[in-house]
Scaffold this motif. Structure first.
Motif, short mmCIF file in Angstrom:
data_model
loop_
_atom_site.label_atom_id
_atom_site.label_comp_id
_atom_site.label_asym_id
_atom_site.label_seq_id
_atom_site.Cartn_x
_atom_site.Cartn_y
_atom_site.Cartn_z
N MET A 1 0.83 -1.19 0.00
CA MET A 1 0.00 0.00 0.00
C MET A 1 0.88 1.25 0.00
O MET A 1 2.08 1.19 -0.03
CB MET A 1 -0.90 0.00 1.24
CG MET A 1 -2.06 -0.97 1.13
SD MET A 1 -3.00 -0.70 -0.35
CE MET A 1 -4.60 -0.57 0.30
N CYS A 2 0.24 2.38 0.08
CA CYS A 2 0.96 3.65 -0.01
C CYS A 2 1.27 4.21 1.37
O CYS A 2 0.82 3.69 2.38
CB CYS A 2 0.10 4.63 -0.79
SG CYS A 2 -0.20 4.07 -2.45
N CYS A 3 2.02 5.28 1.36
CA CYS A 3 2.46 5.90 2.61
C CYS A 3 1.31 6.46 3.43
O CYS A 3 1.31 6.38 4.63
CB CYS A 3 3.45 7.01 2.31
SG CYS A 3 4.91 6.43 1.45
N ASP A 17 -5.75 7.82 -3.08
CA ASP A 17 -7.02 8.54 -3.03
C ASP A 17 -6.80 10.04 -3.11
O ASP A 17 -7.56 10.76 -3.76
CB ASP A 17 -7.79 8.19 -1.76
CG ASP A 17 -8.25 6.73 -1.73
OD1 ASP A 17 -8.35 6.10 -2.82
OD2 ASP A 17 -8.51 6.22 -0.63
N VAL A 18 -5.74 10.52 -2.46
CA VAL A 18 -5.40 11.94 -2.52
C VAL A 18 -5.04 12.32 -3.96
O VAL A 18 -5.50 13.34 -4.48
CB VAL A 18 -4.23 12.27 -1.57
CG1 VAL A 18 -3.71 13.68 -1.80
CG2 VAL A 18 -4.65 12.08 -0.13
N LYS A 21 -8.24 12.24 -6.24
CA LYS A 21 -9.12 13.38 -5.97
C LYS A 21 -8.51 14.67 -6.49
O LYS A 21 -9.19 15.47 -7.14
CB LYS A 21 -9.38 13.49 -4.46
CG LYS A 21 -10.33 14.59 -4.09
CD LYS A 21 -10.61 14.58 -2.59
CE LYS A 21 -11.55 15.69 -2.19
NZ LYS A 21 -11.78 15.70 -0.74
N GLY A 22 -7.22 14.87 -6.25
CA GLY A 22 -6.54 16.09 -6.72
C GLY A 22 -6.54 16.19 -8.23
O GLY A 22 -6.78 17.26 -8.80
N ARG A 23 -6.29 15.07 -8.89
CA ARG A 23 -6.27 15.06 -10.36
C ARG A 23 -7.64 15.42 -10.91
O ARG A 23 -7.75 16.21 -11.85
CB ARG A 23 -5.85 13.67 -10.87
CG ARG A 23 -5.86 13.56 -12.38
CD ARG A 23 -5.37 12.21 -12.83
NE ARG A 23 -6.14 11.09 -12.33
CZ ARG A 23 -7.30 10.68 -12.85
NH1 ARG A 23 -7.84 11.32 -13.86
NH2 ARG A 23 -7.93 9.63 -12.35
N ARG A 46 -0.26 3.26 -11.25
CA ARG A 46 0.01 2.35 -10.14
C ARG A 46 -0.02 3.09 -8.80
O ARG A 46 -0.47 2.54 -7.80
CB ARG A 46 1.34 1.63 -10.35
CG ARG A 46 1.26 0.67 -11.55
CD ARG A 46 2.55 -0.06 -11.80
NE ARG A 46 2.77 -1.00 -10.70
CZ ARG A 46 3.95 -1.26 -10.17
NH1 ARG A 46 5.04 -0.68 -10.63
NH2 ARG A 46 4.06 -2.11 -9.17
N TRP A 47 0.45 4.33 -8.78
CA TRP A 47 0.38 5.12 -7.55
C TRP A 47 -1.07 5.35 -7.15
O TRP A 47 -1.43 5.19 -6.01
CB TRP A 47 1.06 6.47 -7.73
CG TRP A 47 2.56 6.44 -7.75
CD1 TRP A 47 3.39 5.38 -7.43
CD2 TRP A 47 3.42 7.51 -8.12
NE1 TRP A 47 4.70 5.74 -7.57
CE2 TRP A 47 4.76 7.05 -7.99
CE3 TRP A 47 3.21 8.82 -8.54
CZ2 TRP A 47 5.85 7.85 -8.26
CZ3 TRP A 47 4.30 9.62 -8.81
CH2 TRP A 47 5.61 9.15 -8.67
N GLU A 48 -1.90 5.77 -8.12
CA GLU A 48 -3.30 6.03 -7.82
C GLU A 48 -4.03 4.78 -7.33
O GLU A 48 -4.86 4.86 -6.45
CB GLU A 48 -4.04 6.56 -9.07
CG GLU A 48 -4.17 8.04 -9.10
CD GLU A 48 -5.21 8.54 -10.09
OE1 GLU A 48 -6.14 7.79 -10.49
OE2 GLU A 48 -5.09 9.71 -10.48
#
Length: 75
Positions: A1-3, A17-18, A21-23, A46-48
Motif C-alpha cells: 500500500m501507499c504511505c 485517493d489523494v 481526488k486532486g487530479r 500504479r500510484w493512484e
C-alpha cells in the motif's frame, strides 16, 4: 500500500485517493499528470491504484506543483 492510508476507523487516507481526488479537481488526465511530473503514465496509474508505493514527497509535490492545490484541501 501507499504511505498515506485511510483504514476504516483510523482517520488516515491513502495516497492514491489523494492523488485521484486532486487530479479530478484539477481536471487532468492520468497522462497529463505523468507528463507534467516526469514519470510514466503506468507509474502514475500504479500510484493512484495503490499498486506501488508513492513517497510523501512525491504525493505533496504532485498536489502542489501539478494540481496546484494545497494538500490540506484534499485530506
Amino acid at each position: 500500500m501507499c504511505c498515506i492510508t485511510r483504514c476504516q476507523g483510523t482517520g488516515m487516507i491513502r495516497a492514491g485517493d489523494v492523488l485521484r481526488k486532486g487530479r479530478r479537481v484539477a481536471g487532468l488526465t492520468q497522462l497529463d499528470v505523468a507528463v507534467a511530473y516526469g514519470v510514466s503514465e503506468r507509474t502514475y496509474q500504479r500510484w493512484e491504484k495503490g499498486e506501488a508505493r508513492v513517497s510523501w514527497d512525491d504525493t505533496a509535490g504532485l498536489v502542489e506543483e501539478v494540481f496546484r492545490i494545497e494538500l490540506r484541501e484534499l485530506v
